[in-house]
Design a protein around this motif. Structure first.
Motif, PDB file in Angstrom:
ATOM      1  N   MET A   1       0.828  -1.202   0.000  1.00 17.03           N
ATOM      2  CA  MET A   1       0.000   0.000   0.000  1.00 17.03           C
ATOM      3  C   MET A   1       0.870   1.264   0.000  1.00 17.03           C
ATOM      4  N   SER A   2       1.955   1.238   0.807  1.00 16.12           N
ATOM      5  CA  SER A   2       2.821   2.416   0.884  1.00 16.12           C
ATOM      6  C   SER A   2       3.499   2.693  -0.451  1.00 16.12           C
ATOM      7  N   VAL A   3       3.839   1.608  -1.195  1.00 15.52           N
ATOM      8  CA  VAL A   3       4.446   1.786  -2.515  1.00 15.52           C
ATOM      9  C   VAL A   3       3.453   2.434  -3.476  1.00 15.52           C
ATOM     10  N   GLU A   4       2.195   2.025  -3.421  1.00 12.37           N
ATOM     11  CA  GLU A   4       1.175   2.595  -4.295  1.00 12.37           C
ATOM     12  C   GLU A   4       0.949   4.065  -3.977  1.00 12.37           C
ATOM     13  N   ILE A   5       0.935   4.405  -2.697  1.00 14.58           N
ATOM     14  CA  ILE A   5       0.759   5.812  -2.299  1.00 14.58           C
ATOM     15  C   ILE A   5       1.928   6.644  -2.790  1.00 14.58           C
ATOM     16  N   LEU A   6       3.154   6.115  -2.617  1.00 14.40           N
ATOM     17  CA  LEU A   6       4.343   6.829  -3.084  1.00 14.40           C
ATOM     18  C   LEU A   6       4.305   7.014  -4.602  1.00 14.40           C
ATOM     19  N   GLU A   7       3.902   5.959  -5.327  1.00 15.87           N
ATOM     20  CA  GLU A   7       3.825   6.047  -6.775  1.00 15.87           C
ATOM     21  C   GLU A   7       2.804   7.090  -7.205  1.00 15.87           C
ATOM     22  N   THR A   8       1.655   7.125  -6.522  1.00 18.27           N
ATOM     23  CA  THR A   8       0.626   8.117  -6.847  1.00 18.27           C
ATOM     24  C   THR A   8       1.125   9.533  -6.582  1.00 18.27           C
ATOM     25  N   CYS A   9       1.832   9.724  -5.471  1.00 22.96           N
ATOM     26  CA  CYS A   9       2.375  11.056  -5.152  1.00 22.96           C
ATOM     27  C   CYS A   9       3.380  11.502  -6.205  1.00 22.96           C
ATOM     28  N   VAL A  10       4.212  10.560  -6.675  1.00 23.09           N
ATOM     29  CA  VAL A  10       5.185  10.882  -7.723  1.00 23.09           C
ATOM     30  C   VAL A  10       4.462  11.260  -9.013  1.00 23.09           C
ATOM     31  N   LYS A  11       3.398  10.522  -9.352  1.00 20.73           N
ATOM     32  CA  LYS A  11       2.620  10.838 -10.559  1.00 20.73           C
ATOM     33  C   LYS A  11       2.012  12.238 -10.461  1.00 20.73           C
ATOM     34  N   ILE A  12       1.454  12.566  -9.299  1.00 15.54           N
ATOM     35  CA  ILE A  12       0.857  13.894  -9.108  1.00 15.54           C
ATOM     36  C   ILE A  12       1.908  14.976  -9.295  1.00 15.54           C
ATOM     37  N   LEU A  13       3.082  14.763  -8.692  1.00 16.24           N
ATOM     38  CA  LEU A  13       4.155  15.747  -8.805  1.00 16.24           C
ATOM     39  C   LEU A  13       4.603  15.914 -10.256  1.00 16.24           C
ATOM     40  N   VAL A  14       4.740  14.797 -10.966  1.00 11.94           N
ATOM     41  CA  VAL A  14       5.159  14.854 -12.366  1.00 11.94           C
ATOM     42  C   VAL A  14       4.128  15.589 -13.216  1.00 11.94           C
ATOM     43  N   VAL A  15       2.849  15.274 -13.011  1.00 14.83           N
ATOM     44  CA  VAL A  15       1.788  15.926 -13.789  1.00 14.83           C
ATOM     45  C   VAL A  15       1.783  17.431 -13.546  1.00 14.83           C
ATOM     46  N   VAL A  16       1.878  17.842 -12.284  1.00 19.47           N
ATOM     47  CA  VAL A  16       1.861  19.266 -11.962  1.00 19.47           C
ATOM     48  C   VAL A  16       3.056  19.979 -12.577  1.00 19.47           C
ATOM     49  N   LEU A  17       4.252  19.405 -12.423  1.00 15.85           N
ATOM     50  CA  LEU A  17       5.457  20.053 -12.944  1.00 15.85           C
ATOM     51  C   LEU A  17       5.454  20.102 -14.472  1.00 15.85           C
ATOM     52  N   VAL A  18       5.081  18.978 -15.107  1.00 19.72           N
ATOM     53  CA  VAL A  18       5.106  18.922 -16.566  1.00 19.72           C
ATOM     54  C   VAL A  18       4.095  19.894 -17.166  1.00 19.72           C
ATOM     55  N   PHE A  19       2.868  19.887 -16.654  1.00 17.96           N
ATOM     56  CA  PHE A  19       1.847  20.740 -17.256  1.00 17.96           C
ATOM     57  C   PHE A  19       2.018  22.203 -16.868  1.00 17.96           C
ATOM     58  N   ALA A  20       2.616  22.464 -15.718  1.00 12.19           N
ATOM     59  CA  ALA A  20       2.955  23.848 -15.394  1.00 12.19           C
ATOM     60  C   ALA A  20       4.015  24.363 -16.364  1.00 12.19           C
ATOM     61  N   GLY A  21       5.012  23.512 -16.649  1.00 11.55           N
ATOM     62  CA  GLY A  21       6.024  23.895 -17.638  1.00 11.55           C
ATOM     63  C   GLY A  21       5.452  24.037 -19.028  1.00 11.55           C
ATOM     64  N   LEU A  22       4.558  23.109 -19.419  1.00  8.87           N
ATOM     65  CA  LEU A  22       3.929  23.199 -20.737  1.00  8.87           C
ATOM     66  C   LEU A  22       3.051  24.443 -20.843  1.00  8.87           C
ATOM     67  N   GLY A  23       2.359  24.783 -19.735  1.00  2.00           N
ATOM     68  CA  GLY A  23       1.540  25.987 -19.752  1.00  2.00           C
ATOM     69  C   GLY A  23       2.371  27.237 -19.970  1.00  2.00           C
ATOM     70  N   ALA A  24       3.537  27.289 -19.304  1.00  2.00           N
ATOM     71  CA  ALA A  24       4.426  28.444 -19.495  1.00  2.00           C
ATOM     72  C   ALA A  24       4.974  28.471 -20.918  1.00  2.00           C
ATOM     73  N   PHE A  25       5.386  27.309 -21.432  1.00  2.00           N
ATOM     74  CA  PHE A  25       5.933  27.259 -22.795  1.00  2.00           C
ATOM     75  C   PHE A  25       4.863  27.569 -23.837  1.00  2.00           C
ATOM     76  N   ALA A  26       3.601  27.224 -23.533  1.00  2.00           N
ATOM     77  CA  ALA A  26       2.518  27.482 -24.484  1.00  2.00           C
ATOM     78  C   ALA A  26       2.326  28.973 -24.730  1.00  2.00           C
ATOM     79  N   THR A  27       2.652  29.806 -23.733  1.00  2.00           N
ATOM     80  CA  THR A  27       2.547  31.253 -23.954  1.00  2.00           C
ATOM     81  C   THR A  27       3.528  31.706 -25.042  1.00  2.00           C
ATOM     82  N   TYR A  28       4.744  31.154 -24.988  1.00  2.00           N
ATOM     83  CA  TYR A  28       5.733  31.453 -26.039  1.00  2.00           C
ATOM     84  C   TYR A  28       5.273  30.904 -27.382  1.00  2.00           C
ATOM     85  N   LEU A  29       4.805  29.661 -27.370  1.00  2.00           N
ATOM     86  CA  LEU A  29       4.385  29.017 -28.608  1.00  2.00           C
ATOM     87  C   LEU A  29       3.228  29.762 -29.257  1.00  2.00           C
ATOM     88  N   GLU A  30       2.272  30.196 -28.446  1.00  2.00           N
ATOM     89  CA  GLU A  30       1.124  30.906 -29.018  1.00  2.00           C
ATOM     90  C   GLU A  30       1.542  32.242 -29.622  1.00  2.00           C
TER      91      GLU A  30
END
Length: 329
Positions: A1-30
């Motif tokens: 269970m602890s491994v699944e929780i850790l994996e989910t937390c890592v996924k959340i962190l990756v999603v937030v960081l990646v899409f925050a970066g993509l959102g910032a880059f999208a301003t340049y791209l647009e």
């Protein structure tokens, strides 16, 4: 269970960081895409091809003074941009961005939460984002912000009805609200894509998505030619940036959902692997949104309401009726 929780937390962190970066880059791209359409240069001077303009803009937002109007409701004024960010990122929880893959002998599912009502969750949490412009406009104690929040109420609520009704027809065909099941339904190849079975639903959902995302030509919430900057007129610095970062993050989320529902999702496309295929589809729909902004003029509020209630709503109901009859027959 602890491994699944850790994996989910890592996924959340990756999603937030990646899409925050993509959102910032999208301003340049647009800005680059709009410059091409309008025969301009766009960001050029800061870094090679102007790529460091994103960093320059971030530094500017960090250094700007955080101004709160004197008679504004300070608590609600501060909470509104947080609601925008939370609704945009939480709505990504049931989205399967890629197919399963193995890393160091461990199978990873690129989805935060595989729930059987994933599409409904995405639409519901995304709809909760209406509170951000609504509360921002009401709390700012500004007539321009108030007009923007009033438009948010009529525009976003109206098109939520249309987008929900529009998506019913593909759900009836697949028989599931899970985005993974919808993706698997189209695994037989291009001819099995739902866009060929539900072309009207795709078009209506795409237009409704632009309206919900506050994308031009439906940017009535912040129409700079009429109401300065609409609901975010009184915002500056990081709070202002949070609204637009949430908007671009939500744009990428909608592009993933459209690709999953109508265009085969992360299924392999010929010799193209599934992960690359869905990225190409998402990039196309992001470019399409920017193309629409460069092409179409702003619409008036009465034109937008007429489009929603007198054209798109009847068409979506007719599409549901036809789909139901075809399934029964």
């Amino acid at each position: 269970m602890s491994v699944e929780i850790l994996e989910t937390c890592v996924k959340i962190l990756v999603v937030v960081l990646v899409f925050a970066g993509l959102g910032a880059f999208a301003t340049y791209l647009e800005r680059k895409v709009l410059a091409i359409f309008q025969r301009r240069l766009g960001p050029t001077y800061v870094g090679p091809f102007g790529l460091l303009q994103v960093i320059a803009d971030a530094i500017k937002l960090f250094c700007k003074e955080d101004v709160i109007p004197q008679h504004a409701n300070r608590l609600i004024f501060a909470v509104a941009p947080v609601i925008a960010m939370v609704s945009a990122f939480v709505s990504m929880a049931p989205i399967p961005f890629f197919g399963d893959f193995t890393l160091f002998g461990h199978t990873i599912k690129p989805i935060i939460s595989d729930i059987n009502v994933g599409l409904l969750f995405f639409l519901a949490v995304g709809a909760a984002g209406i509170y951000a412009p609504l509360l921002a406009g009401l709390a700012s104690n500004s007539k321009y912000s108030l007009i923007g929040s009033a438009r948010a109420a009529i525009q976003l609520l109206s098109f939520e009805v249309v987008s929900t009704l529009t998506i019913l027809a593909p759900i009836m065909v697949v028989g599931s609200l899970s985005l993974i099941e919808i993706n698997n339904y189209q695994s037989g190849g291009i001819l099995h894509w739902l866009v060929f079975k539900q072309p009207l639903a795709f078009f209506l959902f795409l237009v409704a998505s632009y309206a919900e995302l506050n994308r031009t030509p439906f940017d009535l919430l912040e129409h700079e030619a009429e109401i300065v900057a609409g609901f975010c007129t009184e915002y500056s610095g990081l709070r202002w940036g949070m609204f637009f970062l949430a908007e671009y993050a939500h744009l990428f989320a909608f592009c993933f959902v459209i690709s999953l529902i109508f265009f085969g999702g992360y299924n392999p496309l010929g010799f193209i692997p599934g992960g690359v295929a869905i990225l190409l589809k998402v990039c196309f729909f992001v470019f399409l949104a920017m193309w629409a902004r460069a092409t179409f003029p702003h619409v008036r509020p009465d034109q937008l309401m007429r489009l929603c209630w007198k054209i798109m709503l009847p068409l979506s109901l007719v599409n549901i009726l036809i789909t139901g009859l075809v399934i029964l027959i």
